[in-house]
Design a protein around this motif. Sequence first.
Motif, PDB file in Angstrom:
ATOM      1  N   PHE A 197      21.953  -4.016  15.735  1.00  0.00           N
ATOM      2  CA  PHE A 197      20.970  -2.939  15.902  1.00  0.00           C
ATOM      3  C   PHE A 197      19.592  -3.463  16.282  1.00  0.00           C
ATOM      4  O   PHE A 197      18.658  -2.682  16.459  1.00  0.00           O
ATOM      5  N   SER A 198      19.460  -4.782  16.413  1.00  0.00           N
ATOM      6  CA  SER A 198      18.169  -5.330  16.858  1.00  0.00           C
ATOM      7  C   SER A 198      18.038  -5.255  18.373  1.00  0.00           C
ATOM      8  O   SER A 198      16.997  -5.603  18.920  1.00  0.00           O
ATOM      9  N   VAL A 199      19.095  -4.815  19.044  1.00  0.00           N
ATOM     10  CA  VAL A 199      19.004  -4.627  20.494  1.00  0.00           C
ATOM     11  C   VAL A 199      19.366  -3.179  20.814  1.00  0.00           C
ATOM     12  O   VAL A 199      20.233  -2.591  20.161  1.00  0.00           O
ATOM     13  N   TYR A 200      18.672  -2.614  21.763  1.00  0.00           N
ATOM     14  CA  TYR A 200      18.928  -1.224  22.137  1.00  0.00           C
ATOM     15  C   TYR A 200      19.157  -1.154  23.650  1.00  0.00           C
ATOM     16  O   TYR A 200      18.214  -1.207  24.431  1.00  0.00           O
ATOM     17  N   PRO A 201      20.441  -1.074  24.060  1.00  0.00           N
ATOM     18  CA  PRO A 201      20.721  -0.915  25.490  1.00  0.00           C
ATOM     19  C   PRO A 201      20.484   0.538  25.899  1.00  0.00           C
ATOM     20  O   PRO A 201      21.060   1.449  25.306  1.00  0.00           O
TER      21      PRO A 201
ATOM     22  N   ASP B 169      16.071  -2.170  33.551  1.00  0.00           N
ATOM     23  CA  ASP B 169      15.887  -1.035  32.636  1.00  0.00           C
ATOM     24  C   ASP B 169      16.828  -1.083  31.436  1.00  0.00           C
ATOM     25  O   ASP B 169      16.753  -0.238  30.554  1.00  0.00           O
ATOM     26  N   TYR B 170      17.753  -2.048  31.447  1.00  0.00           N
ATOM     27  CA  TYR B 170      18.856  -1.979  30.488  1.00  0.00           C
ATOM     28  C   TYR B 170      18.449  -2.218  29.032  1.00  0.00           C
ATOM     29  O   TYR B 170      18.834  -1.484  28.141  1.00  0.00           O
ATOM     30  N   VAL B 171      17.659  -3.257  28.792  1.00  0.00           N
ATOM     31  CA  VAL B 171      17.294  -3.570  27.401  1.00  0.00           C
ATOM     32  C   VAL B 171      15.999  -2.834  27.060  1.00  0.00           C
ATOM     33  O   VAL B 171      14.923  -3.209  27.472  1.00  0.00           O
ATOM     34  N   ASP B 172      16.148  -1.774  26.289  1.00  0.00           N
ATOM     35  CA  ASP B 172      14.993  -0.946  25.954  1.00  0.00           C
ATOM     36  C   ASP B 172      14.176  -1.578  24.830  1.00  0.00           C
ATOM     37  O   ASP B 172      12.961  -1.465  24.803  1.00  0.00           O
ATOM     38  N   ALA B 173      14.857  -2.216  23.887  1.00  0.00           N
ATOM     39  CA  ALA B 173      14.163  -2.877  22.777  1.00  0.00           C
ATOM     40  C   ALA B 173      15.010  -4.052  22.307  1.00  0.00           C
ATOM     41  O   ALA B 173      16.243  -3.992  22.337  1.00  0.00           O
ATOM     42  N   TYR B 174      14.330  -5.105  21.899  1.00  0.00           N
ATOM     43  CA  TYR B 174      15.015  -6.241  21.284  1.00  0.00           C
ATOM     44  C   TYR B 174      14.045  -6.949  20.351  1.00  0.00           C
ATOM     45  O   TYR B 174      12.933  -7.299  20.747  1.00  0.00           O
ATOM     46  N   TYR B 175      14.460  -7.135  19.111  1.00  0.00           N
ATOM     47  CA  TYR B 175      13.599  -7.855  18.179  1.00  0.00           C
ATOM     48  C   TYR B 175      14.418  -8.807  17.306  1.00  0.00           C
ATOM     49  O   TYR B 175      14.067  -9.101  16.175  1.00  0.00           O
ATOM     50  N   GLY B 176      15.534  -9.277  17.856  1.00  0.00           N
ATOM     51  CA  GLY B 176      16.336 -10.279  17.156  1.00  0.00           C
ATOM     52  C   GLY B 176      15.744 -11.661  17.391  1.00  0.00           C
ATOM     53  O   GLY B 176      14.602 -11.790  17.841  1.00  0.00           O
ATOM     54  N   PRO B 177      16.517 -12.717  17.119  1.00  0.00           N
ATOM     55  CA  PRO B 177      16.000 -14.080  17.290  1.00  0.00           C
ATOM     56  C   PRO B 177      15.470 -14.306  18.712  1.00  0.00           C
ATOM     57  O   PRO B 177      16.203 -14.065  19.681  1.00  0.00           O
TER      58      PRO B 177
END
Length: 433
Positions: A276-280, A46-54
């Motif tokens: 900010f490309s990752v949202y824990p 459940d930890y990584v809610d969003a990620y759109y980096g490399p």
Amino acid sequence: MKPLIAAVVIGVGLAFVGEQAPADPFRVLAERYVKLVLAVGQHDPDYVDAYYGPPEWRKEAEGTKVPLPDLAKRAKDLLADATTISTPATGKDAELWALRRQYLERQLSALRARLDMLQGKRLTFDEESRALYDAVAPRHTEAEFESILKTLSAKLPGDGPLSGRYEQFKRAFIIPRDRLDGVFQTAIRACRDRTRTYVDLPAEESFTVEYVTGKSWSGYNWYQGNYRSLIQVNTDLPIYIDRALDLACHEGYPGHHVYNVLLERHLVRDRGWIEFSVYPLFSPQSLIAEGTANYGIEIAFPRPERVAFERDVLFPLATIDPARAKEYYDILALVERLTYAGNEAARRYLDGKIDAKSAADWLERYAMSPRPQAEQRVKFFDQYRSYVINYNLGKDLVKAFVTRRSKGDPSPRRTWTEFTALLSSPRLPSGLK
Ligand SMILES: [Zn+2]
């Protein structure tokens, strides 16, 4: 988990990071932070809610499951290194740089707390919410809820427990299954139109809606990057008419979708602030996300405008009697005053003072949750724990912050300006005071 209906809108792909600032003192640190969050995600689904980096960073994390103690060491070192970096003390962006530093440090300390929890450390409800979300929910007594229940009881006459009478009352306001998508799409369009009047959004932003089952939440926004969101609506339980606009604003406009779009545009693309490309999920960012999403409902649809819109547009679409719109929202306004009863149930349950059945009983009695919804909420407590404070405390903190910043000018333009500034900047919950 198969979507029953899906309205697909395809977004336009764009390069994901804008021009990088010439000498970003945080660049290396930010990259280490993103990789660390992704690595923690290998232990906590459940930890990584969003990620759109490399994408290669994600692949790298997926390739190796780094032991938790090693991750804890990396987090400690990263935090120590963060404190040594100097940021501009003057100039037009000085405040933003200060916010960035505080944010990164606080996000990292929340990450360390989550790692401790994953290694078996037990925290009380309040200790946990402070460590993860940078806030502690106020305590409320049964007596405070009782007085609201008394008022409610007078408005919902009949025999039997009040929660049953409330459920009976609400039955006339369920959206029929075959009307759900039409109602929901109309609600999203209305929220988007109102938001676009005041917030400059990229032309290509878009979202997809899916209807799912078997979840502990009622709606979820999965931000995909490139200004796109996947919004999922849980149809396990009956969906009451108020949920259409609530979910449309909360998950979409001006809630989670807009928040993520603005962070991507202003921080990730314009400034190259890759962190900010990752949202824990279990981090202070969630209090800001949920608080703005909930307050966003009120900003987009202040009460009188909402009742009129429901009566004239959504109630007829859902084949619900429009003449009852005001009555329905008057009752809901009373029930909303019981929102902190949910936090009390979660606190008692997670601190081991009551069991799951008693927690559901409490929710039924003090939060007016019908039994199936109360049981769904206890499952939510199991999965997300003190996260529950982010919704109501988050909303109250965000509302107070925006109101204070508006300095006595209650015009919609001013409120939206302050609200949008908050959505576009890395402000911590403790910084809302
Ligand atoms: Zn949310």
